[in-house]
Design a protein around this motif. Structure first.
Motif, short mmCIF file in Angstrom:
data_model
loop_
_atom_site.label_atom_id
_atom_site.label_comp_id
_atom_site.label_asym_id
_atom_site.label_seq_id
_atom_site.Cartn_x
_atom_site.Cartn_y
_atom_site.Cartn_z
N PHE A 164 0.85 -1.20 0.00
CA PHE A 164 0.00 0.00 0.00
C PHE A 164 0.88 1.24 0.00
CE2 PHE A 164 -2.57 -3.34 1.78
CZ PHE A 164 -3.80 -3.16 1.15
N THR A 165 0.51 2.25 -0.80
CA THR A 165 1.26 3.49 -0.79
C THR A 165 1.13 4.14 0.60
OG1 THR A 165 -0.65 4.70 -1.68
CG2 THR A 165 0.98 3.90 -3.26
N PRO A 166 2.16 4.84 1.07
CA PRO A 166 2.14 5.38 2.43
C PRO A 166 1.01 6.37 2.73
CG PRO A 166 4.38 5.33 1.60
CD PRO A 166 3.48 5.00 0.44
N ASN A 167 0.40 6.92 1.70
CA ASN A 167 -0.74 7.83 1.93
C ASN A 167 -2.07 7.08 1.94
OD1 ASN A 167 -1.05 7.25 -0.77
ND2 ASN A 167 -0.67 9.35 -1.49
N GLY A 168 -2.03 5.77 1.74
CA GLY A 168 -3.24 4.96 1.80
C GLY A 168 -4.12 5.05 0.57
N LYS A 169 -3.65 5.69 -0.47
CA LYS A 169 -4.49 5.89 -1.66
C LYS A 169 -4.60 4.65 -2.53
CE LYS A 169 -5.26 9.19 -5.43
NZ LYS A 169 -4.76 10.42 -6.09
N TYR A 170 -3.46 3.96 -2.72
CA TYR A 170 -3.44 2.82 -3.62
C TYR A 170 -2.91 1.55 -2.96
CZ TYR A 170 -3.93 6.36 -7.30
OH TYR A 170 -4.37 7.40 -8.07
N ALA A 171 -3.46 0.43 -3.42
CA ALA A 171 -2.83 -0.86 -3.19
C ALA A 171 -1.95 -1.13 -4.41
CB ALA A 171 -3.89 -1.95 -3.06
N ILE A 172 -0.83 -1.82 -4.20
CA ILE A 172 0.05 -2.15 -5.32
C ILE A 172 0.18 -3.67 -5.38
CG2 ILE A 172 2.29 -1.80 -6.41
CD1 ILE A 172 2.64 0.66 -4.57
N VAL A 173 -0.35 -4.26 -6.43
CA VAL A 173 -0.27 -5.71 -6.61
C VAL A 173 1.04 -6.06 -7.30
CG1 VAL A 173 -1.30 -7.71 -7.75
CG2 VAL A 173 -2.77 -5.98 -6.70
N MET A 174 1.80 -6.95 -6.67
CA MET A 174 2.99 -7.49 -7.30
C MET A 174 2.55 -8.65 -8.19
SD MET A 174 5.67 -5.81 -6.08
CE MET A 174 5.20 -4.24 -5.37
N ALA A 175 2.25 -8.32 -9.44
CA ALA A 175 1.77 -9.33 -10.39
C ALA A 175 2.99 -9.99 -11.04
CB ALA A 175 0.86 -8.70 -11.42
N SER A 176 3.51 -10.99 -10.37
CA SER A 176 4.78 -11.60 -10.75
C SER A 176 4.79 -12.19 -12.16
CB SER A 176 5.14 -12.69 -9.73
OG SER A 176 6.34 -13.33 -10.06
N MET A 177 3.83 -13.06 -12.46
CA MET A 177 3.81 -13.70 -13.77
C MET A 177 3.28 -12.78 -14.86
SD MET A 177 5.25 -16.36 -12.79
CE MET A 177 5.35 -17.16 -14.39
N ASP A 178 2.44 -11.81 -14.48
CA ASP A 178 1.94 -10.84 -15.46
C ASP A 178 2.98 -9.78 -15.81
OD1 ASP A 178 -0.49 -12.13 -15.42
OD2 ASP A 178 -1.51 -10.63 -14.19
N ARG A 179 4.07 -9.76 -15.04
CA ARG A 179 5.12 -8.76 -15.21
C ARG A 179 4.56 -7.34 -15.14
NH1 ARG A 179 10.36 -10.35 -18.74
NH2 ARG A 179 10.62 -12.50 -18.00
N GLN A 180 3.85 -7.08 -14.04
CA GLN A 180 3.26 -5.76 -13.85
C GLN A 180 3.28 -5.37 -12.38
OE1 GLN A 180 -0.76 -6.16 -15.35
NE2 GLN A 180 -0.20 -5.35 -17.35
N LEU A 181 3.31 -4.07 -12.16
CA LEU A 181 2.97 -3.48 -10.87
C LEU A 181 1.63 -2.81 -11.09
CD1 LEU A 181 6.36 -1.74 -9.96
CD2 LEU A 181 5.56 -3.97 -9.18
N VAL A 182 0.61 -3.28 -10.40
CA VAL A 182 -0.73 -2.77 -10.66
C VAL A 182 -1.20 -1.92 -9.49
CG1 VAL A 182 -3.09 -3.34 -11.32
CG2 VAL A 182 -1.21 -4.83 -12.03
N PHE A 183 -1.37 -0.63 -9.73
CA PHE A 183 -1.88 0.30 -8.72
C PHE A 183 -3.41 0.23 -8.74
CE2 PHE A 183 2.36 1.69 -9.45
CZ PHE A 183 2.79 2.37 -8.32
N ARG A 184 -3.99 -0.10 -7.57
CA ARG A 184 -5.43 -0.24 -7.45
C ARG A 184 -5.95 0.62 -6.30
NH1 ARG A 184 -7.79 -4.91 -9.78
NH2 ARG A 184 -6.32 -6.16 -11.00
N ASP A 185 -7.21 0.99 -6.37
CA ASP A 185 -7.83 1.70 -5.26
C ASP A 185 -7.69 0.84 -4.00
OD1 ASP A 185 -10.37 2.10 -3.43
OD2 ASP A 185 -10.16 3.95 -4.60
N ALA A 186 -7.19 1.45 -2.92
CA ALA A 186 -6.86 0.69 -1.71
C ALA A 186 -8.07 0.02 -1.07
CB ALA A 186 -6.18 1.60 -0.70
N HIS A 187 -9.28 0.47 -1.39
CA HIS A 187 -10.49 -0.09 -0.77
C HIS A 187 -11.28 -0.98 -1.73
CE1 HIS A 187 -9.87 2.47 2.72
NE2 HIS A 187 -9.64 3.47 1.89
N THR A 188 -11.49 -0.51 -2.94
CA THR A 188 -12.30 -1.28 -3.89
C THR A 188 -11.47 -2.24 -4.72
OG1 THR A 188 -12.06 0.35 -5.68
CG2 THR A 188 -13.84 0.70 -4.09
N MET A 189 -10.16 -2.02 -4.78
CA MET A 189 -9.22 -2.79 -5.59
C MET A 189 -9.46 -2.60 -7.10
SD MET A 189 -7.01 -4.12 -3.64
CE MET A 189 -6.87 -4.17 -1.84
N LYS A 190 -10.13 -1.52 -7.46
CA LYS A 190 -10.33 -1.20 -8.86
C LYS A 190 -9.02 -0.65 -9.44
CE LYS A 190 -13.61 1.17 -11.89
NZ LYS A 190 -14.83 2.01 -11.94
#
Length: 396
Positions: A164-190
């Motif tokens: 999670f970003t330190p300001n609580g805005k985003y969750a960051i998914v470590m998508a290992s096999m997808d080769r992505q860092l995915v920033f998502r809404d920290a609550h809805t995961m959108k």
């Protein structure tokens, strides 16, 4: 004219000039006082330390610049976790379950079915939810830490790990096999932004003290990334100077100056200046160096050596290893966390279907608890801290 007459005339002229211009000796002061003041050095300007550069927008202020873990000390539980029972949540990657342990009795009290290949149990930024990362199941399962009951399941592609970003805005998914860092809404995961990466196996991370960037380990290509948090952009990348390097857990030093990165194949941890992002140096710790956990007083760091069944203890002040604890009968200590009071280190036994409880004062093994197959990123919860940065419990 006699020289003495000349000097007398000059002196008289100076007095008359001072009288006319008002620049003579101030009232109440003698000529000797004035001469002394003129000879004295000018007063020094008081040095004012410039304020620290601003951190990530919306991030809670750092409590102590000398210790980023100041909010994580024993007894500093947030009001947000008031009444939560103390539990150890163990994701079993091969059993597709989460084992729940009562740390007071070392007994298993519940087994929760979840999605395929759960990798880590991650506390949310606001401390109110535990997210089970079902990697192959492409989902996150929510657990309510107040009741220990599983709740909703959210569709998320390849959630190997979660931060999670330190300001609580985003969750960051470590998508290992997808080769992505995915920033998502920290609550809805959108999804807010998916950031493709050229390295293989993004898995662990930690943030700078000001939250403006974070360091990511790439397990399968032996690389490190530096990511700008606000811009959601990879700004630097480097290959580790070890053939076959396999970096794992990442942890920031208490003073914020250094990142430590565990490496299973290099059998030690890399010591990195995150700001400069120059080539790091390797500090050997033990075979299969894997997990990094800071003590409650922020004086030491516990390092799990999965390949040799040991835990190394690193002294931050001395910047060197202080001791090593060997698990009796061996084992495969992997990921885990420290109890709220700082007295017990909990680690999963990845290849032994067990969990280890270790006394942090003596290194003595307190218990071995049978769990499901392939236990991995267990979470000790609740823990002290104002907010969670993710993984199995990185709190600030």
């Amino acid at each position: 004219m006699h020289p003495s007459t000349t000097r007398a005339a000059a002196l008289l002229g100076g007095v008359l000039l001072a009288a006319l211009t008002g620049c003579g000796t101030p009232a109440g002061k003698s000529a000797s006082d004035t001469a002394t003041e003129a000879a004295a050095p000018p007063a020094r300007t008081k040095h004012v330390t410039p304020p620290a550069p601003p951190g990530l927008a919306g991030m809670p202020p750092v409590l102590d610049p000398a210790n980023v873990y100041a909010a994580d000390a024993a007894g500093k539980l947030s009001p947000a976790v008031k009444g939560f029972p103390s539990r150890v949540y163990v994701p079993n990657t091969n059993s597709n379950t989460v084992t729940v342990i009562d740390p007071a009795t070392y007994k298993v009290i519940k087994t929760i079915p979840v999605g395929r290949q759960p990798q880590h149990v991650v506390p949310s930024w606001d401390l109110k939810t535990l997210w089970v990362n079902n990697d192959v199941g492409d989902s996150l399962t929510a657990i309510d830490p107040a009741t220990g009951e599983a709740g909703k399941t959210v569709d998320v592609s390849d959630p190997y790990n979660l931060y999670f970003t330190p300001n609580g805005k985003y969750a960051i998914v470590m998508a290992s096999m997808d080769r992505q860092l995915v920033f998502r809404d920290a609550h809805t995961m959108k999804t807010a932004k998916a950031v493709p990466v050229s390295c293989a196996g993004v898995n662990h991370a930690d943030f700078s003290a000001d939250g403006r960037y974070f360091i990511v380990s790439c397990e399968f290509s032996g690389e490190l990334l530096k990511v700008d948090t606000a811009r959601m952009k990879v700004v630097a990348q480097q290959k580790l100077p070890f053939k076959g390097a396999m970096p794992q857990d990442v942890k920031l030093s208490p003073d914020g100056s250094t990142f430590y990165i565990a490496d299973m194949m290099a059998n030690g941890m890399w010591v990195l200046d995150g700001r400069k992002f120059t080539t790091p140096k390797l500090l050997p710790t033990g075979k299969g160096c894997h997990g990094l956990y800071v003590s409650r007083d922020a004086k030491e760091m516990y390092i799990s050596n999965r390949g040799e069944g040991s835990v190394s203890v690193f002294d931050f002040a001395q910047k060197k290893l202080a001791k090593k604890w060997q698990l009796p009968g061996g084992g495969s200590p992997d990921m885990g966390g420290v109890s709220a009071d700082g007295k017990v280190l909990w680690l999963s036994g990845r290849y032994n279907s067990q969990v280890y409880a270790i006394d942090t004062t003596s290194g003595r093994q307190l218990a071995r608890i049978p769990v499901g197959s392939g236990p991995h990123g267990l979470a000790v919860y609740p823990q002290p801290g104002r907010y969670s940065l993710g993984h199995t419990g990185v709190f600030r």
